[in-house]
Design an enzyme around this catalytic site. Sequence first.
Site, PDB file in Angstrom:
ATOM      1  N   MET A 193       4.837 -12.456  15.772  1.00 51.58           N
ATOM      2  CA  MET A 193       4.805 -11.103  16.310  1.00 51.58           C
ATOM      3  C   MET A 193       4.668 -10.125  15.142  1.00 51.58           C
ATOM      4  SD  MET A 193       4.892 -11.525  19.478  1.00 51.58           S
ATOM      5  CE  MET A 193       5.118  -9.834  20.079  1.00 51.58           C
ATOM      6  N   PRO A 194       4.061  -8.948  15.385  1.00 50.75           N
ATOM      7  CA  PRO A 194       4.006  -7.942  14.320  1.00 50.75           C
ATOM      8  C   PRO A 194       5.423  -7.653  13.822  1.00 50.75           C
ATOM      9  CG  PRO A 194       2.750  -7.218  16.238  1.00 50.75           C
ATOM     10  CD  PRO A 194       3.470  -8.461  16.640  1.00 50.75           C
ATOM     11  N   THR A 202      -6.381   9.469   8.631  1.00 49.47           N
ATOM     12  CA  THR A 202      -6.237   8.033   8.877  1.00 49.47           C
ATOM     13  C   THR A 202      -5.107   7.760   9.873  1.00 49.47           C
ATOM     14  OG1 THR A 202      -4.920   7.941   6.859  1.00 49.47           O
ATOM     15  CG2 THR A 202      -7.180   7.179   6.697  1.00 49.47           C
ATOM     16  N   GLY A 248      -4.149   3.761   1.258  1.00 46.76           N
ATOM     17  CA  GLY A 248      -3.350   3.042   0.261  1.00 46.76           C
ATOM     18  C   GLY A 248      -3.991   1.709  -0.093  1.00 46.76           C
ATOM     19  N   ASP A 249      -4.541   1.003   0.907  1.00 47.98           N
ATOM     20  CA  ASP A 249      -5.184  -0.280   0.620  1.00 47.98           C
ATOM     21  C   ASP A 249      -6.513  -0.086  -0.117  1.00 47.98           C
ATOM     22  OD1 ASP A 249      -3.369  -2.235   1.408  1.00 47.98           O
ATOM     23  OD2 ASP A 249      -3.930  -2.069   3.525  1.00 47.98           O
ATOM     24  N   ALA A 260       4.367   7.774   3.421  1.00 45.39           N
ATOM     25  CA  ALA A 260       4.908   6.410   3.453  1.00 45.39           C
ATOM     26  C   ALA A 260       4.362   5.624   4.635  1.00 45.39           C
ATOM     27  CB  ALA A 260       6.432   6.494   3.564  1.00 45.39           C
ATOM     28  N   SER A 298       0.834  -1.212   0.000  1.00 44.40           N
ATOM     29  CA  SER A 298       0.000   0.000   0.000  1.00 44.40           C
ATOM     30  C   SER A 298       0.866   1.259   0.000  1.00 44.40           C
ATOM     31  CB  SER A 298      -0.941  -0.001   1.206  1.00 44.40           C
ATOM     32  OG  SER A 298      -0.195  -0.073   2.415  1.00 44.40           O
ATOM     33  N   HIS A 299       2.110   1.155   0.499  1.00 45.52           N
ATOM     34  CA  HIS A 299       2.965   2.348   0.585  1.00 45.52           C
ATOM     35  C   HIS A 299       4.283   2.194  -0.171  1.00 45.52           C
ATOM     36  CE1 HIS A 299      -0.131   3.243   3.411  1.00 45.52           C
ATOM     37  NE2 HIS A 299       0.218   4.497   3.308  1.00 45.52           N
ATOM     38  N   HIS A 331       4.405  13.333   4.843  1.00 51.13           N
ATOM     39  CA  HIS A 331       4.727  11.920   5.065  1.00 51.13           C
ATOM     40  C   HIS A 331       3.735  11.112   4.251  1.00 51.13           C
ATOM     41  CE1 HIS A 331       5.947   8.226   6.929  1.00 51.13           C
ATOM     42  NE2 HIS A 331       6.722   8.831   7.799  1.00 51.13           N
ATOM     43  N   LYS A 360     -13.260   3.795  19.763  1.00 48.03           N
ATOM     44  CA  LYS A 360     -11.892   3.673  20.303  1.00 48.03           C
ATOM     45  C   LYS A 360     -10.853   4.104  19.262  1.00 48.03           C
ATOM     46  CE  LYS A 360     -13.399  -0.268  22.971  1.00 48.03           C
ATOM     47  NZ  LYS A 360     -13.146  -1.644  23.392  1.00 48.03           N
TER      48      LYS A 360
HETATM   49  P1  NDP Z   1      -2.211  -3.482   8.783  1.00 52.42           P
HETATM   50  O1  NDP Z   1      -3.627  -3.689   9.226  1.00 52.42           O
HETATM   51  O2  NDP Z   1      -1.808  -4.107   7.507  1.00 52.42           O
HETATM   52  O3  NDP Z   1      -1.211  -3.998   9.908  1.00 52.42           O
HETATM   53  C1  NDP Z   1      -1.233  -3.424  11.184  1.00 52.42           C
HETATM   54  C2  NDP Z   1      -0.204  -4.056  12.077  1.00 52.42           C
HETATM   55  O4  NDP Z   1      -0.704  -5.294  12.571  1.00 52.42           O
HETATM   56  C3  NDP Z   1       1.132  -4.384  11.400  1.00 52.42           C
HETATM   57  O5  NDP Z   1       2.163  -4.016  12.247  1.00 52.42           O
HETATM   58  C4  NDP Z   1       1.057  -5.881  11.166  1.00 52.42           C
HETATM   59  O6  NDP Z   1       2.343  -6.507  11.193  1.00 52.42           O
HETATM   60  C5  NDP Z   1       0.259  -6.320  12.373  1.00 52.42           C
HETATM   61  N1  NDP Z   1      -0.447  -7.566  12.111  1.00 52.42           N
HETATM   62  C6  NDP Z   1      -1.416  -7.772  11.190  1.00 52.42           C
HETATM   63  N2  NDP Z   1      -1.843  -9.052  11.252  1.00 52.42           N
HETATM   64  C7  NDP Z   1      -1.128  -9.643  12.242  1.00 52.42           C
HETATM   65  C8  NDP Z   1      -1.110 -10.955  12.811  1.00 52.42           C
HETATM   66  N3  NDP Z   1      -1.920 -11.911  12.348  1.00 52.42           N
HETATM   67  N4  NDP Z   1      -0.246 -11.207  13.797  1.00 52.42           N
HETATM   68  C9  NDP Z   1       0.582 -10.248  14.266  1.00 52.42           C
HETATM   69  N5  NDP Z   1       0.606  -8.990  13.770  1.00 52.42           N
HETATM   70  C10 NDP Z   1      -0.236  -8.699  12.782  1.00 52.42           C
HETATM   71  O7  NDP Z   1      -1.890  -1.920   8.740  1.00 52.42           O
HETATM   72  P2  NDP Z   1      -2.829  -0.724   8.263  1.00 52.42           P
HETATM   73  O8  NDP Z   1      -3.607  -1.158   7.077  1.00 52.42           O
HETATM   74  O9  NDP Z   1      -3.568  -0.189   9.422  1.00 52.42           O
HETATM   75  O10 NDP Z   1      -1.724   0.347   7.810  1.00 52.42           O
HETATM   76  C11 NDP Z   1      -0.936   0.078   6.660  1.00 52.42           C
HETATM   77  C12 NDP Z   1       0.139   1.115   6.503  1.00 52.42           C
HETATM   78  O11 NDP Z   1      -0.413   2.361   6.140  1.00 52.42           O
HETATM   79  C13 NDP Z   1       0.991   1.400   7.737  1.00 52.42           C
HETATM   80  O12 NDP Z   1       2.336   1.132   7.402  1.00 52.42           O
HETATM   81  C14 NDP Z   1       0.780   2.881   8.015  1.00 52.42           C
HETATM   82  O13 NDP Z   1       1.937   3.557   8.498  1.00 52.42           O
HETATM   83  C15 NDP Z   1       0.424   3.383   6.646  1.00 52.42           C
HETATM   84  N6  NDP Z   1      -0.307   4.660   6.682  1.00 52.42           N
HETATM   85  C16 NDP Z   1       0.350   5.796   6.272  1.00 52.42           C
HETATM   86  C17 NDP Z   1      -0.295   7.015   6.266  1.00 52.42           C
HETATM   87  C18 NDP Z   1       0.406   8.250   5.834  1.00 52.42           C
HETATM   88  O14 NDP Z   1      -0.226   9.314   5.765  1.00 52.42           O
HETATM   89  N7  NDP Z   1       1.694   8.229   5.545  1.00 52.42           N
HETATM   90  C19 NDP Z   1      -1.710   7.136   6.690  1.00 52.42           C
HETATM   91  C20 NDP Z   1      -2.277   5.896   7.138  1.00 52.42           C
HETATM   92  C21 NDP Z   1      -1.602   4.698   7.107  1.00 52.42           C
HETATM   93  P3  NDP Z   1       3.021  -7.071   9.838  1.00 52.42           P
HETATM   94  O15 NDP Z   1       3.536  -5.857   9.119  1.00 52.42           O
HETATM   95  O16 NDP Z   1       4.090  -7.980  10.298  1.00 52.42           O
HETATM   96  O17 NDP Z   1       1.946  -7.785   9.065  1.00 52.42           O
END
Ligand code: NDP
Length: 332
Positions: A300-301, A156, A183-184, A118, A43-44, A116, A227
Amino acid sequence: MKIAITELQGLIEQALIGHGMVPANAPLVAATIVAAERDGSRSHGLQRLPGYLSSLKSGWVDGKAEPVIEEAAPSLLKVDARNGFAQVALARASLRLRAMVERQGTASLATRDSHHFAALWPDVEPFAADGYIVLSMIHSRARIVTWGGTKRVLGTNPMAFGCPRKGKPPVVWDQASSTMSQGDVLLASSAKRQLLPGIGVDAEGRATTDPDAVLQGGALLPFANAKGGSIAFMIEILSAALTGARFGFEDTSAGIKGALTSNAGQFMLLIDPKRIGGDGFVDRVELLVQHLLAAGTERMPGDHRYARRALAERDGVEISDGDYSSLKQGQR
Ligand code: NDP
């Protein structure tokens, strides 16, 4: 096709330089795009490059900006990014931030007038890998509706956390305050894929599973309802009200064609855990992680990203023929 990480880095740097970024700054921004592609944070990754390029070309973001850094208090750095990218501001402040946390045991970074675009984890991972606890957050343009509201006010607003592990890469999580990152939603729109219910609303505030309805005047919902809204609010306070950045709803890009990045702020907090728990801190982290794993936690994440990273470092990064040929011409 697959290409080497270094080749991808070089191509993205050239594209950024070709659109007005100074050579000294291009590697910093390119590295976050490359890191996202390498680790599978699609997504990024490359998907965002056209947004960087058009924002630079439009003059909305300044690729030549030199941040101004001031010590606001013994453990607080204040940065004016001068309308440049947040990665440049963080890189320029990094040495002083590290010196501060070594001296004081804690250090904070408050950045304003920055863009930002990314994922956040590349900002925090190096600090966690070096033994610090790190929390970072940024806000974006108004994109979510919260607490029963009908208009977008908060962004977001993602937040990332990292802490060291003993003999292993750090635990790093990074998540948006919305149910799904913008991004998603863009990826779903390109793939003509419907969203799951509960992710967004259309321009009239009606629940929708159509990504285009969310993108064209609609809004995203915060994760876990009220929340997630509270977390997004806190992030907007720390990243904007505290740093002096514009709130997401104060965005002024509407009249600038190609202005896709958010002019916003960033807040980061570093703690040196050795100041309280000595070297025992990482043992305590490990005890908790091992209990989680013994209780059925699959990973772990961050672990998924580390696994993908190892493959990309060995085999290269997957890239479509179309993206490769656009990059060769300094575009995407
Ligand atoms: P995700 O829902 O994809 O993931 C959220 C976190 O949960 C990650 O750290 C992921 O780790 C962890 N995770 C997910 N599934 C599991 C699991 N089964 N077990 C353990 N850990 C898990 O993230 P979002 O969709 O919320 O965000 C995606 C990206 O978008 C982020 O990087 C965020 O910084 C970016 N973003 C950027 C913005 C900007 O303006 N620049 C604005 C909004 C978002 P893992 O990576 O290991 O899967």
